[in-house]
Design an enzyme around this catalytic site. Sequence first.
Site, PDB file in Angstrom:
ATOM      1  N   ASP A 191      25.100 -46.147  23.244  1.00  0.00           N
ATOM      2  CA  ASP A 191      23.866 -45.439  23.592  1.00  0.00           C
ATOM      3  C   ASP A 191      23.121 -45.095  22.308  1.00  0.00           C
ATOM      4  OD1 ASP A 191      21.909 -44.338  25.140  1.00  0.00           O
ATOM      5  OD2 ASP A 191      23.159 -42.788  26.052  1.00  0.00           O
ATOM      6  N   ASP A 192      21.837 -44.730  22.444  1.00  0.00           N
ATOM      7  CA  ASP A 192      21.041 -44.426  21.253  1.00  0.00           C
ATOM      8  C   ASP A 192      21.464 -43.116  20.603  1.00  0.00           C
ATOM      9  OD1 ASP A 192      19.381 -42.303  22.739  1.00  0.00           O
ATOM     10  OD2 ASP A 192      18.942 -44.114  23.878  1.00  0.00           O
ATOM     11  N   CYS A 233       4.940 -35.984  22.320  1.00  0.00           N
ATOM     12  CA  CYS A 233       3.857 -36.306  23.239  1.00  0.00           C
ATOM     13  C   CYS A 233       3.196 -37.600  22.791  1.00  0.00           C
ATOM     14  CB  CYS A 233       2.821 -35.181  23.268  1.00  0.00           C
ATOM     15  SG  CYS A 233       3.488 -33.572  23.758  1.00  0.00           S
TER      16      CYS A 233
END
Length: 510
Positions: free
Chosen positions: A373-374, A2
């Site tokens: 890609d990560d 978050c």
Amino acid sequence: MCGILGIALADQSSVVAPELFDGSLFLQHRGQDAAGMATCGERGRLYQCKGNGMARDVFTQHRMSGLVGSMGIAHLRYPTAGSCANSEAQPFYVNSPYGICLSHNGTLVNTLSLRSYLDEVVHRHINTDSDSELLLNVFAAELERHNKYRVNNDDIFHALEGVYRQCRGGYACVGMLAGYSLFGFRDPNGIRPLLFGERVNPDGTKDYMLASESVVLKAHNFNKFRDLKPGEAVIIPKDCNKQEPEFRQVVPTNSYRPDLFEYVYFARPDSVLDGISVYHTRLQMGIKLAENVKKVVDPDEIDVVVSVPDTARTCALQCANHLNKPYREAFVKNRYVGRTFIMPNQKERVSSVRRKLNPMDFEFKDKRVLIVDDSIVRGTTSKEIINMAKESGATKVYFASAAPAIRFNHIYGIDLADTKQLVAYNRTTDEVAQELGCEKVIYQSLEDLVDCCKTDKIDKFEVGVFTGNYVTGVEDGYLQELERVRALNKAKLTTAKAEVDIGLYNSADY
């Protein structure tokens, strides 16, 4: 995962809500599921606006007009286990003692025992499935032990000692005591990030901010900032033009182990967390990944290197440079579609990939392509990307991941998937390639990834998602409970929960 934010302005007649809104936009990448804000006005009265959706949708002009006061906190929610309902949007609030709001980033790993303690020992009602509400109520119960008419800083720090003693996991929190102060604290291992910054006004007074990433602080001219240390807390008085913030090392640092996945994927590249530049780490990942590619694929078998936007761009470009291959932006991203692994169910993730990315055929036709890609999580995105590349005419597709194989739960706030849903779970690298439909899969090694991120001060990280060994350990039954709650939430997605939780203070919640 978050985004959390807190701001205290020196000018007591000013309104903090617009700046909290702006700051929330800088943290939107950390949570697209829900947004919330709470402010403190005259006489300690609290005002709130929160709900499911992006910040721009929740914080409408009509709602914002009711959020008065010079001090406030905000939260951007990424849906972790037990937090999919509108009523579970943060900040959370308890009216006793003193009126407390809390925004929490992370996950607790001893929720079963905490829930029993709060129910059976201190008799506090828990209204949601969120561990954030548990943490808030543990803090409230500890603060209530003082049984005083008015709270002071020592009381807050002593209450936080109780929180640290009872709560296990990775967490960073920003809270607000009605009419008194903001406060922030970070777990004893420094797993989740939290920074403190100050801004000098023309009249010499100072404003203060707490935030998940440095990019928010810099964007709002809080140019003097630092990371809170593991186990450290800060109290920022509401009337901060008369009193300075107070810092205290509440508990000793257990270890300094930031979550490695922050640097791989979650944080913005223009942020600096724990003194480590996210952009710089991703450049290094590209160099290391190129060396790993050479061990698996002859560079002569690669015609072009393509990145999956956006996070992998930096790594892919550096990888292409070190392979001496052309780099191409062959996928065009629709910026109005959210992150796919954050999507709440598999069907939505699959359809979202094609809405999110569109291939340019001429960059793939008759070419042998290395796609970077990560990370590879469930494999949903990767499989669709590989399919799109081949549909566009690629003769061979190699798929490289800037992160090692993800084979275990992430238990500290990034709700990737249940273990058995991870594409690398119980599969070899060749079996992953077969499942994804590409010629080869190349993973970054964990040792190389740590080398990309470490500094003189930090040389160890939380890597449980790759190894299954978690820095805090987990209580018996927690992982099973985690998967049970995830399954329950999945089933409940078709049955809407209450739109608004019970809260007498929701003066601005329309």
